[in-house]
Design an enzyme around this catalytic site. Structure first.
Site, PDB file in Angstrom:
ATOM      1  N   LYS A 157       0.741  -1.254   0.056  1.00  0.00           N
ATOM      2  CA  LYS A 157      -0.022   0.103  -0.289  1.00  0.00           C
ATOM      3  C   LYS A 157       0.920   1.285   0.136  1.00  0.00           C
ATOM      4  CE  LYS A 157      -2.330  -1.141   3.757  1.00  0.00           C
ATOM      5  NZ  LYS A 157      -1.743  -2.566   4.143  1.00  0.00           N
ATOM      6  N   ARG A 165      -9.846   0.606   8.764  1.00  0.00           N
ATOM      7  CA  ARG A 165      -9.379  -0.677   8.868  1.00  0.00           C
ATOM      8  C   ARG A 165     -10.333  -1.472  10.004  1.00  0.00           C
ATOM      9  NH1 ARG A 165      -3.394   0.231   8.676  1.00  0.00           N
ATOM     10  NH2 ARG A 165      -2.768  -1.572   9.709  1.00  0.00           N
ATOM     11  N   ARG A 182      11.174  -1.167  10.893  1.00  0.00           N
ATOM     12  CA  ARG A 182      10.215  -0.657  11.650  1.00  0.00           C
ATOM     13  C   ARG A 182       9.876  -1.831  12.850  1.00  0.00           C
ATOM     14  NH1 ARG A 182       4.628   0.069   7.935  1.00  0.00           N
ATOM     15  NH2 ARG A 182       3.996  -1.021   9.699  1.00  0.00           N
ATOM     16  N   ARG A 212      -0.024  -8.871  13.634  1.00  0.00           N
ATOM     17  CA  ARG A 212      -0.948  -8.276  12.700  1.00  0.00           C
ATOM     18  C   ARG A 212      -1.611  -8.743  11.609  1.00  0.00           C
ATOM     19  NH1 ARG A 212       4.053  -4.926  10.644  1.00  0.00           N
ATOM     20  NH2 ARG A 212       2.839  -4.169   9.223  1.00  0.00           N
TER      21      ARG A 212
HETATM   22  P1  AP5 Z   1       4.777  -1.669   1.768  1.00  0.00           P
HETATM   23  O1  AP5 Z   1       4.326  -0.624   0.673  1.00  0.00           O
HETATM   24  O2  AP5 Z   1       5.395  -1.145   2.963  1.00  0.00           O
HETATM   25  O3  AP5 Z   1       3.422  -2.469   2.435  1.00  0.00           O
HETATM   26  P2  AP5 Z   1       1.939  -1.776   3.122  1.00  0.00           P
HETATM   27  O4  AP5 Z   1       0.845  -2.431   2.718  1.00  0.00           O
HETATM   28  O5  AP5 Z   1       2.076  -0.406   3.551  1.00  0.00           O
HETATM   29  O6  AP5 Z   1       2.359  -2.414   4.636  1.00  0.00           O
HETATM   30  P3  AP5 Z   1       2.558  -2.036   6.071  1.00  0.00           P
HETATM   31  O7  AP5 Z   1       3.180  -2.886   7.028  1.00  0.00           O
HETATM   32  O8  AP5 Z   1       2.901  -0.638   6.161  1.00  0.00           O
HETATM   33  O9  AP5 Z   1       0.624  -1.955   6.416  1.00  0.00           O
HETATM   34  P4  AP5 Z   1      -0.087  -1.929   7.585  1.00  0.00           P
HETATM   35  O10 AP5 Z   1      -1.307  -1.926   7.259  1.00  0.00           O
HETATM   36  O11 AP5 Z   1       0.466  -3.154   8.399  1.00  0.00           O
HETATM   37  O12 AP5 Z   1       0.802  -0.895   8.675  1.00  0.00           O
HETATM   38  P5  AP5 Z   1       0.399   0.662   8.844  1.00  0.00           P
HETATM   39  O13 AP5 Z   1       1.765   1.386   8.835  1.00  0.00           O
HETATM   40  O14 AP5 Z   1      -0.729   0.851   8.177  1.00  0.00           O
HETATM   41  O15 AP5 Z   1       5.584  -2.831   1.184  1.00  0.00           O
HETATM   42  C1  AP5 Z   1       6.143  -3.773   2.152  1.00  0.00           C
HETATM   43  C2  AP5 Z   1       7.357  -4.422   1.756  1.00  0.00           C
HETATM   44  O16 AP5 Z   1       7.366  -5.172   0.399  1.00  0.00           O
HETATM   45  C3  AP5 Z   1       8.515  -3.300   1.493  1.00  0.00           C
HETATM   46  O17 AP5 Z   1       9.937  -3.795   1.689  1.00  0.00           O
HETATM   47  C4  AP5 Z   1       8.379  -3.114  -0.119  1.00  0.00           C
HETATM   48  O18 AP5 Z   1       9.732  -2.511  -0.664  1.00  0.00           O
HETATM   49  C5  AP5 Z   1       8.019  -4.422  -0.749  1.00  0.00           C
HETATM   50  N1  AP5 Z   1       7.392  -4.426  -1.814  1.00  0.00           N
HETATM   51  C6  AP5 Z   1       6.320  -3.648  -2.123  1.00  0.00           C
HETATM   52  N2  AP5 Z   1       5.623  -4.043  -3.254  1.00  0.00           N
HETATM   53  C7  AP5 Z   1       6.356  -5.014  -3.786  1.00  0.00           C
HETATM   54  C8  AP5 Z   1       6.347  -6.010  -4.929  1.00  0.00           C
HETATM   55  N3  AP5 Z   1       5.463  -5.721  -5.879  1.00  0.00           N
HETATM   56  N4  AP5 Z   1       7.250  -7.030  -5.075  1.00  0.00           N
HETATM   57  C9  AP5 Z   1       8.131  -7.230  -3.858  1.00  0.00           C
HETATM   58  N5  AP5 Z   1       8.322  -6.442  -3.002  1.00  0.00           N
HETATM   59  C10 AP5 Z   1       7.602  -5.425  -2.659  1.00  0.00           C
HETATM   60  O19 AP5 Z   1      -0.124   0.274  10.324  1.00  0.00           O
HETATM   61  C11 AP5 Z   1       1.142   0.014  11.283  1.00  0.00           C
HETATM   62  C12 AP5 Z   1       0.294  -0.029  12.788  1.00  0.00           C
HETATM   63  O20 AP5 Z   1      -0.424   1.410  12.863  1.00  0.00           O
HETATM   64  C13 AP5 Z   1      -0.941  -0.933  12.798  1.00  0.00           C
HETATM   65  O21 AP5 Z   1      -0.475  -2.218  13.219  1.00  0.00           O
HETATM   66  C14 AP5 Z   1      -1.816  -0.387  13.938  1.00  0.00           C
HETATM   67  O22 AP5 Z   1      -1.341  -0.392  15.243  1.00  0.00           O
HETATM   68  C15 AP5 Z   1      -1.837   1.180  13.525  1.00  0.00           C
HETATM   69  N6  AP5 Z   1      -2.495   1.655  12.977  1.00  0.00           N
HETATM   70  C16 AP5 Z   1      -2.608   2.278  11.544  1.00  0.00           C
HETATM   71  N7  AP5 Z   1      -3.686   2.722  11.016  1.00  0.00           N
HETATM   72  C17 AP5 Z   1      -4.638   2.258  11.964  1.00  0.00           C
HETATM   73  C18 AP5 Z   1      -6.158   2.496  11.749  1.00  0.00           C
HETATM   74  N8  AP5 Z   1      -6.719   2.841  10.855  1.00  0.00           N
HETATM   75  N9  AP5 Z   1      -6.673   1.908  12.741  1.00  0.00           N
HETATM   76  C19 AP5 Z   1      -6.010   1.292  13.959  1.00  0.00           C
HETATM   77  N10 AP5 Z   1      -4.721   1.355  13.931  1.00  0.00           N
HETATM   78  C20 AP5 Z   1      -4.025   1.558  12.887  1.00  0.00           C
HETATM   79 ZN    ZN Z   2       2.643   1.011   4.929  1.00  0.00          ZN
END
Ligand code: AP5
Ligand code: ZN
Length: 217
Positions: A13, A88, A156, A167
């Site tokens: 994402k 989410r 991270r 997660r």
């Molecule tokens: P990346 O682009 O970083 O993936 P992502 O989908 O953004 O994954 P996240 O781990 O950031 O999602 P998340 O939803 O768990 O975390 P968030 O920050 O929202 O890609 C991942 C890896 O793959 C990278 O190394 C990238 O280079 C690689 N990659 C990408 N595309 C590729 C491809 N095509 N091929 C190969 N490799 C590839 O949330 C974190 C925490 O915050 C949550 O756990 C929660 O505690 C809190 N939080 C955030 N939002 C909320 C909410 N709305 N409500 C409640 N808690 C929340």
């Molecule tokens: Zn992310």
């Protein structure tokens, strides 16, 4: 253009959001990035969120809904925006609906669990900007350094294997139901319904970017 990016942790994402926001000239609203900034700054929100995030759990709906509401009042949001990591939970999606925010597209990035583990284990991030890299699949120009600023990349806090598993569980329980929520709404044909698009998140970063651009036409 208002877009929601849906998908499990590690689906790409944040990686794709970087392209989409440039292409459509809209801001990326990543609740994860906003929370990590609050943790780093040691604000009351950050202090409350830190342990919850490190445990792989979700921060409370009330906190998130307030955070997003405030963000949407800023001037750069008037022409649209891209939600990354929000909503989410069903209550978060209901809050958005109740606020009569009309969403153009909900875009689901579908990636199987085995691939997620590989992706997250190689992830490196530039903390200040949220730019994302992968040691093998999306490496920076200079190892361990951000392409734009040259600053260090970090791991991270919530990318430890055990936390990643948690997660993924939380995603299945609390976020996955949004797939039905939005696809059913899109299918009922009501005027305020978003269009629902599902794309495969397998393939190279560029291939997925192209799929997304095609899906949003
Ligand atoms: P990346 O682009 O970083 O993936 P992502 O989908 O953004 O994954 P996240 O781990 O950031 O999602 P998340 O939803 O768990 O975390 P968030 O920050 O929202 O890609 C991942 C890896 O793959 C990278 O190394 C990238 O280079 C690689 N990659 C990408 N595309 C590729 C491809 N095509 N091929 C190969 N490799 C590839 O949330 C974190 C925490 O915050 C949550 O756990 C929660 O505690 C809190 N939080 C955030 N939002 C909320 C909410 N709305 N409500 C409640 N808690 C929340
Ligand atoms: Zn992310």
């Amino acid at each position: 253009m208002r877009i929601i990016l849906l998908g499990p942790p590690g689906a790409g994402k944040g990686t794709q959001a970087a392209f989409i926001k440039e292409h459509f000239a809209i801001p990326q609203i990543s609740t994860g990035d906003m929370l990590r900034a609050a943790v780093k700054a040691g604000t009351p929100l950050g202090i409350e969120a830190k342990s919850v995030m490190e445990a792989g759990q979700l921060v409370s709906d009330a906190l998130i809904i307030n955070l997003v509401k405030e963000r949407l009042t800023e001037s750069d949001c008037q022409q649209g925006y891209l939600f990354d990591g929000f909503p989410r939970t069903i209550p978060q999606a209901d809050a958005l609906k109740d606020a009569a925010v009309s969403i153009g597209f909900v875009l689901e990035i579908d990636v199987p669990a085995e691939e997620i583990v590989t992706r997250i284990s190689g992830r490196r991030v530039h903390e200040a900007s949220g730019r994302v890299y992968h040691t093998t699949f999306n490496p920076p120009k200079v190892e361990g350094k951000d392409d734009v600023t040259g600053e260090d990349l970090i791991l991270r806090e919530d990318d430890k294997e055990e936390t990643v598993r948690k997660r993924l569980d939380v995603y299945q329980q609390q976020t996955r139901p949004l797939i039905d929520y939005y696809s059913a709404w899109a299918a009922n044909g009501s005027q305020d319904a978003p269009q629902y698009r599902k794309i495969s998140g397998l393939g190279s970063v560029d291939e997925i970017r192209q799929r997304i651009l095609d899906a949003l036409k």
